[in-house]
Design a protein around this motif. Structure first.
Motif, PDB file in Angstrom:
ATOM      1  N   UNK A  39       0.827  -1.210   0.000  1.00  0.00           N
ATOM      2  CA  UNK A  39       0.000   0.000   0.000  1.00  0.00           C
ATOM      3  C   UNK A  39       0.865   1.266   0.000  1.00  0.00           C
ATOM      4  N   UNK A  40       1.913   1.269   0.808  1.00  0.00           N
ATOM      5  CA  UNK A  40       2.827   2.418   0.841  1.00  0.00           C
ATOM      6  C   UNK A  40       3.506   2.571  -0.520  1.00  0.00           C
ATOM      7  N   UNK A  44       2.875   6.088  -2.310  1.00  0.00           N
ATOM      8  CA  UNK A  44       3.946   7.080  -2.266  1.00  0.00           C
ATOM      9  C   UNK A  44       4.997   6.936  -3.362  1.00  0.00           C
ATOM     10  N   UNK A  45       5.198   5.747  -3.884  1.00  0.00           N
ATOM     11  CA  UNK A  45       6.182   5.588  -4.956  1.00  0.00           C
ATOM     12  C   UNK A  45       5.549   5.638  -6.338  1.00  0.00           C
ATOM     13  N   UNK A  46       4.353   5.078  -6.462  1.00  0.00           N
ATOM     14  CA  UNK A  46       3.662   5.085  -7.747  1.00  0.00           C
ATOM     15  C   UNK A  46       2.749   6.308  -7.867  1.00  0.00           C
ATOM     16  N   UNK A  47       2.239   6.785  -6.734  1.00  0.00           N
ATOM     17  CA  UNK A  47       1.387   7.970  -6.747  1.00  0.00           C
ATOM     18  C   UNK A  47      -0.089   7.688  -6.959  1.00  0.00           C
ATOM     19  N   UNK A  48      -0.486   6.452  -6.735  1.00  0.00           N
ATOM     20  CA  UNK A  48      -1.885   6.056  -6.908  1.00  0.00           C
ATOM     21  C   UNK A  48      -2.676   6.398  -5.649  1.00  0.00           C
ATOM     22  N   UNK A  49      -3.846   6.981  -5.832  1.00  0.00           N
ATOM     23  CA  UNK A  49      -4.740   7.198  -4.699  1.00  0.00           C
ATOM     24  C   UNK A  49      -5.362   5.859  -4.338  1.00  0.00           C
ATOM     25  N   UNK A  50      -5.299   5.506  -3.068  1.00  0.00           N
ATOM     26  CA  UNK A  50      -5.799   4.205  -2.629  1.00  0.00           C
ATOM     27  C   UNK A  50      -7.292   4.277  -2.355  1.00  0.00           C
ATOM     28  N   UNK A  51      -8.025   3.419  -3.015  1.00  0.00           N
ATOM     29  CA  UNK A  51      -9.445   3.291  -2.761  1.00  0.00           C
ATOM     30  C   UNK A  51      -9.713   2.049  -1.932  1.00  0.00           C
ATOM     31  N   UNK A  52     -10.928   1.924  -1.469  1.00  0.00           N
ATOM     32  CA  UNK A  52     -11.309   0.783  -0.646  1.00  0.00           C
ATOM     33  C   UNK A  52     -11.043  -0.540  -1.357  1.00  0.00           C
ATOM     34  N   UNK A  53     -11.334  -0.601  -2.635  1.00  0.00           N
ATOM     35  CA  UNK A  53     -11.136  -1.838  -3.391  1.00  0.00           C
ATOM     36  C   UNK A  53      -9.667  -2.262  -3.407  1.00  0.00           C
ATOM     37  N   UNK A  54      -8.773  -1.307  -3.566  1.00  0.00           N
ATOM     38  CA  UNK A  54      -7.340  -1.610  -3.562  1.00  0.00           C
ATOM     39  C   UNK A  54      -6.895  -2.123  -2.205  1.00  0.00           C
ATOM     40  N   UNK A  55      -7.302  -1.433  -1.153  1.00  0.00           N
ATOM     41  CA  UNK A  55      -6.919  -1.852   0.204  1.00  0.00           C
ATOM     42  C   UNK A  55      -7.470  -3.237   0.496  1.00  0.00           C
TER      43      UNK A  55
END
Length: 73
Positions: A39-40, A44-55
């Motif tokens: 997730x980090x 922080x490295x890729x710059x993707x906003x984390x959504x619930x589905x990703x988490x």
């Protein structure tokens, strides 16, 4: 920061191991590394906003990886 995350996860991981939901070699540290690490990286490295589905997908993958082996007898 990682210490706070590990300390927060410790009761849940300990309980899941005691109930047989996670393998007995899983620690809060190893579980944190398999969940927080990806997730980090994405955030922080890729710059993707984390959504619930990703988490949820990352946590589900970690749970599957650390699940007790099913006995086939």
């Amino acid at each position: 920061m990682l210490t706070q995350i590990v300390d927060s996860l410790r009761p849940a991981v300990t309980a899941a191991v005691a109930r047989g939901r996670l393998r007995d070699d899983v620690t809060a540290e190893t579980f944190a590394m398999t969940t927080v690490g990806p997730l980090v990286h994405r955030r922080f490295l890729v710059g993707v906003t984390l959504g619930l589905e990703t988490v949820e997908s990352v946590v589900d993958a970690a749970l599957r990886a650390w699940a007790p082996q099913q006995r086939t007898e």
